[in-house]
Design a protein around this motif. Sequence first.
Motif, PDB file in Angstrom:
ATOM      1  N   HIS A  27       0.674  -1.136   0.002  1.00 18.20           N
ATOM      2  CA  HIS A  27       0.049   0.083   0.167  1.00 18.20           C
ATOM      3  C   HIS A  27       0.775   1.230  -0.028  1.00 18.20           C
ATOM      4  CE1 HIS A  27      -3.794  -1.760   0.655  1.00 18.20           C
ATOM      5  NE2 HIS A  27      -3.224  -2.719   1.575  1.00 18.20           N
ATOM      6  N   ASN A  28       0.320   2.220  -0.958  1.00 17.14           N
ATOM      7  CA  ASN A  28       1.226   3.576  -0.710  1.00 17.14           C
ATOM      8  C   ASN A  28       0.510   4.388   0.305  1.00 17.14           C
ATOM      9  OD1 ASN A  28       2.544   3.301  -3.232  1.00 17.14           O
ATOM     10  ND2 ASN A  28       0.676   3.733  -4.344  1.00 17.14           N
ATOM     11  N   LEU A  29       1.439   5.168   1.119  1.00 16.16           N
ATOM     12  CA  LEU A  29       1.018   5.496   2.543  1.00 16.16           C
ATOM     13  C   LEU A  29       1.092   7.223   2.373  1.00 16.16           C
ATOM     14  CD1 LEU A  29       2.894   3.232   4.642  1.00 16.16           C
ATOM     15  CD2 LEU A  29       0.679   2.987   3.966  1.00 16.16           C
ATOM     16  N   LEU A  30       0.308   7.662   3.301  1.00 13.39           N
ATOM     17  CA  LEU A  30      -0.008   9.110   3.689  1.00 13.39           C
ATOM     18  C   LEU A  30       0.354   9.217   5.301  1.00 13.39           C
ATOM     19  CD1 LEU A  30      -2.554  10.506   1.461  1.00 13.39           C
ATOM     20  CD2 LEU A  30      -0.040  10.604   1.014  1.00 13.39           C
ATOM     21  N   LEU A  31       1.216   9.453   5.775  1.00 10.18           N
ATOM     22  CA  LEU A  31       1.724   9.471   7.138  1.00 10.18           C
ATOM     23  C   LEU A  31       1.416  10.711   7.773  1.00 10.18           C
ATOM     24  CD1 LEU A  31       4.758   7.165   6.783  1.00 10.18           C
ATOM     25  CD2 LEU A  31       2.313   6.420   7.091  1.00 10.18           C
ATOM     26  N   VAL A  32       0.806  10.825   8.733  1.00 11.78           N
ATOM     27  CA  VAL A  32       0.521  11.939   9.541  1.00 11.78           C
ATOM     28  C   VAL A  32       1.084  11.801  11.395  1.00 11.78           C
ATOM     29  CG1 VAL A  32      -1.083  13.756  10.567  1.00 11.78           C
ATOM     30  CG2 VAL A  32      -1.012  12.936   8.208  1.00 11.78           C
ATOM     31  N   SER A  33       1.869  12.592  11.797  1.00  4.88           N
ATOM     32  CA  SER A  33       2.253  12.798  13.136  1.00  4.88           C
ATOM     33  C   SER A  33       2.707  13.921  13.583  1.00  4.88           C
ATOM     34  CB  SER A  33       3.223  11.507  13.563  1.00  4.88           C
ATOM     35  OG  SER A  33       3.561  11.298  14.855  1.00  4.88           O
ATOM     36  N   ARG A  34       2.876  14.062  14.843  1.00  9.04           N
ATOM     37  CA  ARG A  34       3.478  15.435  15.449  1.00  9.04           C
ATOM     38  C   ARG A  34       4.920  15.541  15.147  1.00  9.04           C
ATOM     39  NH1 ARG A  34       2.131  16.394  21.596  1.00  9.04           N
ATOM     40  NH2 ARG A  34       3.170  14.173  21.845  1.00  9.04           N
ATOM     41  N   GLU A  36       8.178  15.239  13.088  1.00 10.36           N
ATOM     42  CA  GLU A  36       8.815  15.235  11.834  1.00 10.36           C
ATOM     43  C   GLU A  36       9.962  14.067  11.694  1.00 10.36           C
ATOM     44  OE1 GLU A  36       9.896  17.972   7.854  1.00 10.36           O
ATOM     45  OE2 GLU A  36       9.686  18.811   9.871  1.00 10.36           O
ATOM     46  N   SER A  37      10.653  14.039  12.744  1.00  9.75           N
ATOM     47  CA  SER A  37      11.658  13.240  12.697  1.00  9.75           C
ATOM     48  C   SER A  37      11.306  12.043  12.821  1.00  9.75           C
ATOM     49  CB  SER A  37      12.693  13.405  14.032  1.00  9.75           C
ATOM     50  OG  SER A  37      12.182  13.230  15.146  1.00  9.75           O
ATOM     51  N   ASP A  38      10.137  11.421  13.637  1.00  4.77           N
ATOM     52  CA  ASP A  38       9.640  10.226  13.548  1.00  4.77           C
ATOM     53  C   ASP A  38       9.210   9.658  12.144  1.00  4.77           C
ATOM     54  OD1 ASP A  38      10.297   9.781  16.127  1.00  4.77           O
ATOM     55  OD2 ASP A  38       8.236  10.133  16.934  1.00  4.77           O
ATOM     56  N   LEU A  39       8.378  10.648  11.501  1.00  2.00           N
ATOM     57  CA  LEU A  39       8.010  10.358  10.048  1.00  2.00           C
ATOM     58  C   LEU A  39       9.033  10.224   9.219  1.00  2.00           C
ATOM     59  CD1 LEU A  39       4.920  13.129  10.249  1.00  2.00           C
ATOM     60  CD2 LEU A  39       4.723  10.597  10.285  1.00  2.00           C
ATOM     61  N   ILE A  52       7.203   1.174  -2.689  1.00  2.00           N
ATOM     62  CA  ILE A  52       5.777   2.115  -2.467  1.00  2.00           C
ATOM     63  C   ILE A  52       6.103   3.567  -2.448  1.00  2.00           C
ATOM     64  CG2 ILE A  52       4.612   0.046  -1.270  1.00  2.00           C
ATOM     65  CD1 ILE A  52       5.329   1.804   1.408  1.00  2.00           C
ATOM     66  N   LYS A  53       4.991   4.277  -2.757  1.00  2.00           N
ATOM     67  CA  LYS A  53       4.940   5.714  -2.585  1.00  2.00           C
ATOM     68  C   LYS A  53       4.704   6.344  -1.195  1.00  2.00           C
ATOM     69  CE  LYS A  53       4.101   6.266  -7.455  1.00  2.00           C
ATOM     70  NZ  LYS A  53       3.229   6.846  -8.651  1.00  2.00           N
ATOM     71  N   ILE A  54       5.162   7.047  -0.666  1.00  2.00           N
ATOM     72  CA  ILE A  54       4.985   7.749   0.836  1.00  2.00           C
ATOM     73  C   ILE A  54       5.051   9.269   0.802  1.00  2.00           C
ATOM     74  CG2 ILE A  54       5.897   7.879   3.265  1.00  2.00           C
ATOM     75  CD1 ILE A  54       6.647   4.862   3.142  1.00  2.00           C
ATOM     76  N   GLU A  55       4.105   9.833   1.496  1.00  2.00           N
ATOM     77  CA  GLU A  55       4.222  11.220   1.641  1.00  2.00           C
ATOM     78  C   GLU A  55       4.091  11.264   3.328  1.00  2.00           C
ATOM     79  OE1 GLU A  55       5.094  13.636  -0.445  1.00  2.00           O
ATOM     80  OE2 GLU A  55       5.074  12.737  -2.330  1.00  2.00           O
ATOM     81  N   TYR A  56       4.439  12.424   3.740  1.00  2.00           N
ATOM     82  CA  TYR A  56       4.197  12.552   5.237  1.00  2.00           C
ATOM     83  C   TYR A  56       4.048  14.044   5.604  1.00  2.00           C
ATOM     84  CZ  TYR A  56       9.196  13.736   5.634  1.00  2.00           C
ATOM     85  OH  TYR A  56      10.744  14.209   5.621  1.00  2.00           O
ATOM     86  N   LEU A  57       3.427  14.306   6.814  1.00  2.00           N
ATOM     87  CA  LEU A  57       3.077  15.679   6.964  1.00  2.00           C
ATOM     88  C   LEU A  57       3.008  15.807   8.626  1.00  2.00           C
ATOM     89  CD1 LEU A  57       2.173  18.591   6.619  1.00  2.00           C
ATOM     90  CD2 LEU A  57      -0.306  17.686   6.930  1.00  2.00           C
TER      91      LEU A  57
END
Length: 258
Positions: A27-34, A36-39, A52-57
């Motif tokens: 699965h391609n993922l969009l990751l959100v968390s407080r 940024e270093s963890d993401l 896979i493709k990943i974007e994060y915020l």
Amino acid sequence: MDGYALITGAGKGIGRSIALQLAQKGHNLLLVSRSESDLKSLATQLITDHEIKIEYLAIDLSVNGAALKIFNWVASLTVPISILINNAGHGLWGDFEALPLDGQTNMMQVNMNALVELSHLFIPLLKQQKQAHLLNIASTAAYQSVPVLAVYSATKAFVLSFSRALRYELKDSPIAVSCLSPGPTDTGFAKRAGMEALAELAEKFNMQADDVARIGLKGMFNKKAEIVPGLLNRLSVFGVRHIPKSFSERIAANLYKH
């Protein structure tokens, strides 16, 4: 896989395990968390290990308007969404009147309001898919009131009730709504909630985040309404449904006040 999976609270604990396991499934993922270093660390690992493709915020869901910012971010990416996992949440331990009010309202914002806002914003996008999933993360605390976790358990009861009602409303749509209710899990929750005094007790009953994520995802893909991982947790949920509320509250109070 068709569509991206959007996961809040993806940086650590169950959210991170869910991201890892969905990545393994392609699965391609969009990751959100407080954090940024963890993401960034998680995204780097997943991109290296999986094609896979990943974007994060990085964003704090306790801030008003955060859900809309997430939605606008996803819209700017112009990618299809087939899975929404509302995992972000936290707890506070202590007598209600002794805990700071702003900390408790902050918890309510993350555990309830942001979850509702994200669900409302993303349901139209999920409906565009032939099959979509919405997974909300509650807790076994959703099944009873818990003294010294009064607001936390109430927020999780809200999540469970909301998920079941939403599931019924969307039963004729492509979206299957599920609610995952873990018990004690080795995620650092107790420390963040101020429950260091219960750390030794929790270690005896903790499930591993990877196991909770695996059971949760299996239940989600099987379109289960309620998912309670672990035999002891299922027995606990069964028990509180069949004993007087005053008795279950006394047990919880004696347990958590140690």
